[in-house]
Enzyme design. Sequence first.
Site, PDB file in Angstrom:
ATOM      1  N   GLY A  37       0.834  -1.187   0.000  1.00 33.34           N
ATOM      2  CA  GLY A  37       0.000   0.000   0.000  1.00 33.34           C
ATOM      3  C   GLY A  37       0.867   1.234   0.000  1.00 33.34           C
ATOM      4  O   GLY A  37       2.085   1.177  -0.196  1.00 33.34           O
ATOM      5  N   HIS A  38       0.237   2.376   0.256  1.00 33.63           N
ATOM      6  CA  HIS A  38       0.933   3.660   0.176  1.00 33.63           C
ATOM      7  C   HIS A  38       1.247   4.249   1.539  1.00 33.63           C
ATOM      8  O   HIS A  38       1.525   5.436   1.657  1.00 33.63           O
ATOM      9  CB  HIS A  38       0.105   4.655  -0.646  1.00 33.63           C
ATOM     10  N   GLY A  39       1.167   3.416   2.598  1.00 33.58           N
ATOM     11  CA  GLY A  39       1.524   3.895   3.914  1.00 33.58           C
ATOM     12  C   GLY A  39       0.368   4.554   4.636  1.00 33.58           C
ATOM     13  O   GLY A  39      -0.798   4.392   4.292  1.00 33.58           O
TER      14      GLY A  39
END
Length: 390
Positions: free
Chosen positions: A238-240
């Site tokens: 994911g993107h954090g």
Amino acid sequence: MANFAVSFVALFLFYIFQQSKAASASFNVITFGAKPDGKTDSTQPFLKAWSAACNSASPSIVYVPRGSYLLKAIVFTGPCKNKIRVQIDGTLVAPTDYRALGNSGYWILFIKVNRVSVFGGTLDARGAGFWACRKSGLNCPVGARSMTFNWANDILISGLTSINSQSMHLVINSCNNVLVRNVRAIAPDLSPNTDGIHVQVSTGVTITGSTLQTGDDCISIGPSTRNMLMSNIKCGPGHGISIGSLGKDVNEGGVQNITLTNSIFSGSDNGVRIKSWARPSNGFVRNVVYQNLIMNNVRNPIIIDQNYCPNNQGCPRQSSGVKISQVTFRNIQGTSATPEAVKFDCSSSNPCSGIRLQDIKLTYMNKAATSSCKNIGGTSSGVLMPQSCV
């Protein structure tokens, strides 16, 4: 902030436990005609069970037994007369044809409800068809968020698993006092906009003990969010965990009093990120604490990006009006997937201030990673790897 939030969680859990013990009226969706075969449309039986519970003068339970239940877009509306516990022992599935959920932007929506708890269960939104439509560039619906709470207060979501959401898995919007615990959100790492949990315009949200493996932010925090605690989160892919993107609009509520602690990031694009558009805004971010975090092969473990300008439209040659201040990064260690582990790219017109780095140890290929700073002021102390540029 963190101690207060933990105390709040303990009290809130006691409150919800008392609610569940006191529940005396139970409404089984099968009694209202739901079929646990995963094929028969059970939308209306679910709504009838909800209506009965909502109109009950005593605390009540909406019970979903084991099995698979097909639901189209559904809205559970309040306010209701008393507390409601939604106990899901089965799986809720969306229609196979992604277009069946329409263009409303939701699949399961709770609106204007108070003192509602959701326990257990699996949501399967069958999002693959929608993602394929998005990838092909065809004319697609907007995409449905799997579960949304709008204008809700005193909410508990516990033990829920959400898989393959068309869009965001769980959305908390315009809510007060929400506890999300032991939730899982799972989607392929290339699935678009499948944020695990999105919070905006809300106060007193706690997210704990959750595993978020998605194609977008594990947790995204939008405008007008305050007094939020996140702990024991497992994020990646994911993107954090992102604050933002903020500052898309000139008039926008700020984000403040945010704490993330005791969490692990694995293989995510970002670790902790604050992101704002490069355009005028009166928004702000202040009083944020990131502490006791582990990064495992994360591309951007620590990043502030105030020059967000997708497709170079609407923001070239401008600077962000979002004021970022009093942000602490403490005891963050692990490995970066890129040479630059710490990047602060702050606004030229509104520099970041009060940024604190303490005991940071991030390596790249068994060597010290690097850091970069633009338009930033603050302090650093303790062990610092990479060497601080603040």
